[in-house]
Motif scaffolding. Structure first.
Motif, short mmCIF file in Angstrom:
data_model
loop_
_atom_site.label_atom_id
_atom_site.label_comp_id
_atom_site.label_asym_id
_atom_site.label_seq_id
_atom_site.Cartn_x
_atom_site.Cartn_y
_atom_site.Cartn_z
N GLU A 232 0.84 -1.21 0.00
CA GLU A 232 0.00 0.00 0.00
C GLU A 232 0.87 1.26 0.00
OE1 GLU A 232 -3.32 -0.18 2.69
OE2 GLU A 232 -3.64 1.98 2.57
N LYS B 140 6.29 2.90 -3.03
CA LYS B 140 6.23 4.27 -3.56
C LYS B 140 7.60 4.94 -3.42
CE LYS B 140 1.27 4.45 -2.76
NZ LYS B 140 0.17 4.82 -1.87
N HIS C 263 3.94 -1.20 -6.91
CA HIS C 263 3.08 -0.01 -6.96
C HIS C 263 3.79 1.09 -6.20
CE1 HIS C 263 -0.65 2.37 -6.76
NE2 HIS C 263 -0.32 2.63 -5.52
N TRP D 109 4.35 8.56 -9.73
CA TRP D 109 3.06 9.07 -9.23
C TRP D 109 3.31 10.51 -8.81
CZ3 TRP D 109 0.44 7.78 -3.92
CH2 TRP D 109 -0.94 8.05 -3.99
N ASN E 4 1.19 5.90 -12.52
CA ASN E 4 -0.06 5.91 -11.77
C ASN E 4 -0.77 7.25 -11.99
OD1 ASN E 4 -1.92 4.76 -9.94
ND2 ASN E 4 -0.88 5.65 -8.15
N GLU E 5 -2.03 7.19 -12.39
CA GLU E 5 -2.91 8.36 -12.47
C GLU E 5 -2.42 9.46 -13.41
OE1 GLU E 5 -3.50 9.55 -8.38
OE2 GLU E 5 -4.61 7.73 -7.90
N ASN F 55 -1.90 2.62 -14.48
CA ASN F 55 -2.97 2.50 -13.48
C ASN F 55 -3.74 3.83 -13.40
OD1 ASN F 55 -4.05 0.71 -11.46
ND2 ASN F 55 -3.07 1.94 -9.85
N GLN G 258 -8.33 1.29 -10.95
CA GLN G 258 -8.28 1.33 -9.49
C GLN G 258 -9.59 0.88 -8.87
OE1 GLN G 258 -6.75 4.98 -7.84
NE2 GLN G 258 -4.82 4.86 -9.00
N HIS H 148 -11.91 2.65 -7.06
CA HIS H 148 -12.36 3.21 -5.78
C HIS H 148 -13.79 3.70 -6.04
CE1 HIS H 148 -8.51 2.86 -3.83
NE2 HIS H 148 -7.92 3.42 -4.87
N GLU I 22 -7.51 -1.68 -7.17
CA GLU I 22 -7.62 -1.03 -5.85
C GLU I 22 -9.07 -0.97 -5.37
OE1 GLU I 22 -5.49 2.68 -5.64
OE2 GLU I 22 -3.86 1.97 -6.91
N TRP J 147 -8.35 -2.74 -2.08
CA TRP J 147 -7.38 -1.84 -1.43
C TRP J 147 -7.44 -2.04 0.08
CZ3 TRP J 147 -3.39 -0.58 -3.85
CH2 TRP J 147 -2.53 0.42 -3.39
N TRP K 168 -7.83 2.98 4.09
CA TRP K 168 -7.65 4.42 3.90
C TRP K 168 -9.00 5.14 3.86
CZ3 TRP K 168 -7.08 7.54 -1.07
CH2 TRP K 168 -7.95 7.07 -2.05
N GLU L 144 -7.91 8.47 5.65
CA GLU L 144 -7.30 9.47 4.77
C GLU L 144 -8.13 10.76 4.76
OE1 GLU L 144 -4.49 8.70 3.26
OE2 GLU L 144 -4.26 10.17 1.64
#
Ligand code: XIL
Length: 365
Positions: free
Chosen positions: A68, A72, A105, A109, A154-155, A206, A244, A246, A276, A318, A326, A330
């Motif tokens: 998670e 990174k 992952h 990012w 990513n993104e 991703n 992902q 979400h 995710e 996720w 999260w 988060e």
């Protein structure tokens, strides 16, 4: 850089991680495997080490593990040239002990970037490329034996103006430090740099916000398809699209446009992964927990049936439990009223919820 042998990793394992679970047929892991599919979840090294019940749940239910946080940039190279693989290695060791695979992952990012990277990226395009290549080289070569699939970018797609997370202007590419340093080609530069390090690594792009039946998601799907087409037209190496997922209950989901999108991705020759999955509950909650859980499960079943029906063979959530999500911690994601969310297959007491049944049923196909 520290390189550890497989033996060294196993020796570093906490006792709880070494305890082998007897294979149980009634787990998401086994149900997916029996159907020729894969199920996994994002995992945290700190909890694997400190919480035996958490570790046992991941050992039993997941065949794939996504770190998670531990993969990174900020975790791996907090200072230039000073790499720290200790947390990622703990996850790899746990996976080895439990016959699981680890996904990487994420190499690039816009978040989890240490300040030194932001400074380096602003210096010059040459410096940006050198920093990217040095990171990829060390990370991919250190993890090569254990991680065969990485989210390389990513993104990369911008949220349309007026969406939840607006940005200045309306460039289809997200305005990130990498975009500012290298322009829109940074995605291609990154994919080629990853391929140069490892000829057989699965390279995944991703993205999020592309699942639901909203004008924003539709626009984001269009932008993403255009990027994928441009990359493939230029013979840029790319193997898979990570979605992902979400999901948000306050947004509508319609299988038809999502299935059409997946089909367009599939005919490009890309694999599709759900990377995710979790579910954010609406601002107004149903009165009782059974009703909430039923709504979440129904959404997950419809979503996964659509994805699996379109050829997706890998489903990753996720996290596994509402206790460690999260969605509850988060800022900006957790509910402002502090009400605990129920967006994962296990509740705070690590008991199965209807979302578990929904995933199991979709995986059985
Ligand atoms: C999230 C983690 O879950 C949080 O603990 C962390 O603080 C921020 O990142 N999309 C991604 C993930 O690709 O890396 C994010 O993970 C969630 C959104």
């Amino acid at each position: 850089m520290r390189r550890r042998t497989a033996l060294g990793l196993a020796a570093a394992l906490p006792a709880c991680a070494r305890a082998q679970q007897a294979p149980r047929p009634d787990t998401l892991r086994a149900i997916a495997r029996a159907a020729g599919r894969g199920f996994g979840a994002a995992v945290r090294a700190d909890l694997l080490a400190s919480d035996p019940a958490y570790a046992a749940l991941f050992a039993a239910e997941a065949e794939l593990l996504t770190p998670e946080w531990e993969g990174k940039w900020l975790a791996l190279q907090p200072e230039e040239g000073k790499f720290d693989f200790s947390a990622l290695n703990a996850i790899i060791a746990f996976a080895q002990a439990n016959r699981q695979r680890v996904r990487g992952h994420a190499l690039l990012w816009q978040e989890a970037i240490p300040p030194w990277v932001a400074t380096a990226l602003a210096e010059s395009p040459e410096r940006a490329r050198a920093v990217m290549e040095a990171h990829f080289s060390t990370v991919l070569n250190t993890t090569r034996a254990h991680i065969r699939d990485w989210d390389v970018v990513n993104e990369p797609i911008a949220n349309p103006a007026g969406a939840d997370v607006p940005q200045a202007g309306d460039n289809p590419m997200r305005d990130t430090p990498w975009f500012r340093a290298l322009g829109p080609d940074y995605v291609e530069i990154a994919l080629r740099a990853a391929r140069a390090q490892d000829a057989t690594l699965r390279l995944t792009l991703n993205e999020y916000g592309i699942e639901e039946a909203t004008p924003d998601a539709e626009e984001k799907r269009t932008r993403l398809l255009a990027l994928l087409r441009r990359l493939l037209d230029r013979n840029c190496p790319l193997d898979a699209l990570g979605i992902q997922a979400h999901l948000q209950m306050r947004k509508p989901f319609d299988p038809a446009p999502f299935a059409r999108f997946l089909e367009q991705v599939r005919v490009m020759g890309l694999a599709i992964l759900i990377t995710e999955l979790d579910v954010r509950e609406p601002d107004t909650l149903a009165a009782d927990i059974p009703a909430r859980d039923a709504a979440v499960a129904e959404r997950v079943k419809l979503f996964l049936d659509t994805a699996i029906g379109a050829g997706c063979r890998t489903v990753i959530t996720w996290g596994l439990t509402d206790r460690n999500s999260w969605l509850g911690s988060e800022p900006g994601v957790a509910r402002p009223d502090g009400v605990a969310t129920r967006g994962l297959p296990f509740d705070e007491a690590l008991q199965r919820k209807p979302m578990w049944q929904a995933i199991a049923s979709a995986l059985r196909g």
